[in-house]
Design an enzyme around this catalytic site. Structure first.
Site, PDB file in Angstrom:
ATOM      1  N   ASP A  45       0.993  -1.236  -0.047  1.00  8.81           N
ATOM      2  CA  ASP A  45       0.441   0.017  -0.462  1.00  8.81           C
ATOM      3  C   ASP A  45       0.748   1.834   0.101  1.00  8.81           C
ATOM      4  OD1 ASP A  45      -2.951   1.066  -0.224  1.00  8.81           O
ATOM      5  OD2 ASP A  45      -2.305   1.705   2.291  1.00  8.81           O
ATOM      6  N   CYS A 136     -10.868   4.444  -4.413  1.00  6.38           N
ATOM      7  CA  CYS A 136      -9.606   4.516  -3.337  1.00  6.38           C
ATOM      8  C   CYS A 136     -10.291   4.800  -2.259  1.00  6.38           C
ATOM      9  CB  CYS A 136      -8.111   4.382  -3.223  1.00  6.38           C
ATOM     10  SG  CYS A 136      -7.359   4.455  -2.345  1.00  6.38           S
ATOM     11  N   TYR A 140     -12.080   3.591   1.204  1.00  2.00           N
ATOM     12  CA  TYR A 140     -12.061   2.977   2.253  1.00  2.00           C
ATOM     13  C   TYR A 140     -12.839   3.808   3.507  1.00  2.00           C
ATOM     14  CZ  TYR A 140      -7.000   0.518   0.976  1.00  2.00           C
ATOM     15  OH  TYR A 140      -6.737   0.314   1.004  1.00  2.00           O
ATOM     16  N   TYR A 164      -9.439   5.819   8.642  1.00  3.16           N
ATOM     17  CA  TYR A 164     -10.481   5.830   7.190  1.00  3.16           C
ATOM     18  C   TYR A 164     -11.458   6.782   8.338  1.00  3.16           C
ATOM     19  CZ  TYR A 164      -6.349   4.610   5.191  1.00  3.16           C
ATOM     20  OH  TYR A 164      -5.147   4.641   4.360  1.00  3.16           O
ATOM     21  N   GLU A 206      -9.886  -3.039  -6.057  1.00  4.48           N
ATOM     22  CA  GLU A 206      -9.323  -2.227  -4.855  1.00  4.48           C
ATOM     23  C   GLU A 206      -9.741  -3.808  -4.285  1.00  4.48           C
ATOM     24  OE1 GLU A 206      -9.719  -0.126  -2.440  1.00  4.48           O
ATOM     25  OE2 GLU A 206      -8.283   1.394  -4.131  1.00  4.48           O
TER      26      GLU A 206
END
Length: 228
Positions: A45, A136, A140, A164, A206
């Site tokens: 990541d 993204c 998240y 997040y 994802e």
């Protein structure tokens, strides 16, 4: 009348729900995910985010006004300062050495996902790029919202969920949703089809990213493959 981003969300709903059901995500929420899998994820990541920030900056270069250019530069800076700094903290806690970072090789999925983003950035306009990077942000955020009541025993997972599910991240997501809706109002049907295309592929990536980390994906070993 539904917004363009609501339309995108409905079109990809089955992929979105699969993200939330994935055992990697569920394992963070209930604390059962082995740390070795999360350790692998952190390295992949960090690679992804370093390129995500560059694509954010490229999006700013295609904006028609300086305000949007400045905002995309702000987002790129935020990716570096907030998310990558979080990964630096995780790297220390998980004993990821500098030597290990230097020897790092992106997985097939991480490499392909970032390549997909660069393709949209090189060939598309601002709307296509925002559509490409939006999953993204958005996925998240929704994961953070869904997991925010979870209390895994592992402190690293607690911190990941908090990052997040925070208000600061919600504001960034909302800004990009509003921006894409505004761009869609002036876009042609062909342009909107391209936005949907990029958005859908990113949603799939994802999901593939969680699977990549859950299986600790590796490149095929050429020496181990028999000649057919």
């Amino acid at each position: 009348m539904k917004s363009f981003t609501q339309h995108l969300r409905e079109k990809t709903n089955s992929i979105w729900e699969a993200n939330f059901r994935h055992p990697f995500v569920k394992g963070i929420g209930d604390g059962t995910l082995p740390l070795e899998n999360f350790r692998y994820y952190v390295k992949q990541d960090a690679y992804y985010l370093s390129h995500f920030a560059r694509v954010q900056a490229l999006a700013g270069s295609k904006a028609d006004d300086l305000h949007v250019t400045a905002r995309m530069a702000f987002h790129a800076q935020g990716t570096y300062e907030a998310e990558l700094s979080l990964h630096e903290k995780f790297s220390a806690l998980l004993d990821i050495s500098e030597e290990e970072k230097l020897a790092f090789e992106p997985s097939p999925t991480a490499y392909a996902y970032t390549s997909h983003m660069y393709r949209s950035a090189i060939n598309g306009g601002l709307g296509e790029i925002i559509a490409c990077i939006l999953p993204c942000y958005w996925i998240y955020y929704e994961i953070g919202e869904r997991l925010k009541e979870c209390r895994p025993e592992e402190p690293i997972y607690q911190e990941w969920i908090a990052a997040y599910g925070g208000e600061w991240f919600k504001e960034l997501v909302t800004e990009q949703l509003d921006r894409l809706d505004e761009l869609a109002l002036a876009a042609s049907e062909k342009e909107k089809e391209k936005m949907l295309h990029h958005f859908t592929i990113s949603c799939k990536y994802e999901l593939a990213f969680w699977e990549m980390a859950y299986t600790m994906e590796q490149w095929p070993d050429a020496s181990a493959i028999a000649v057919r």
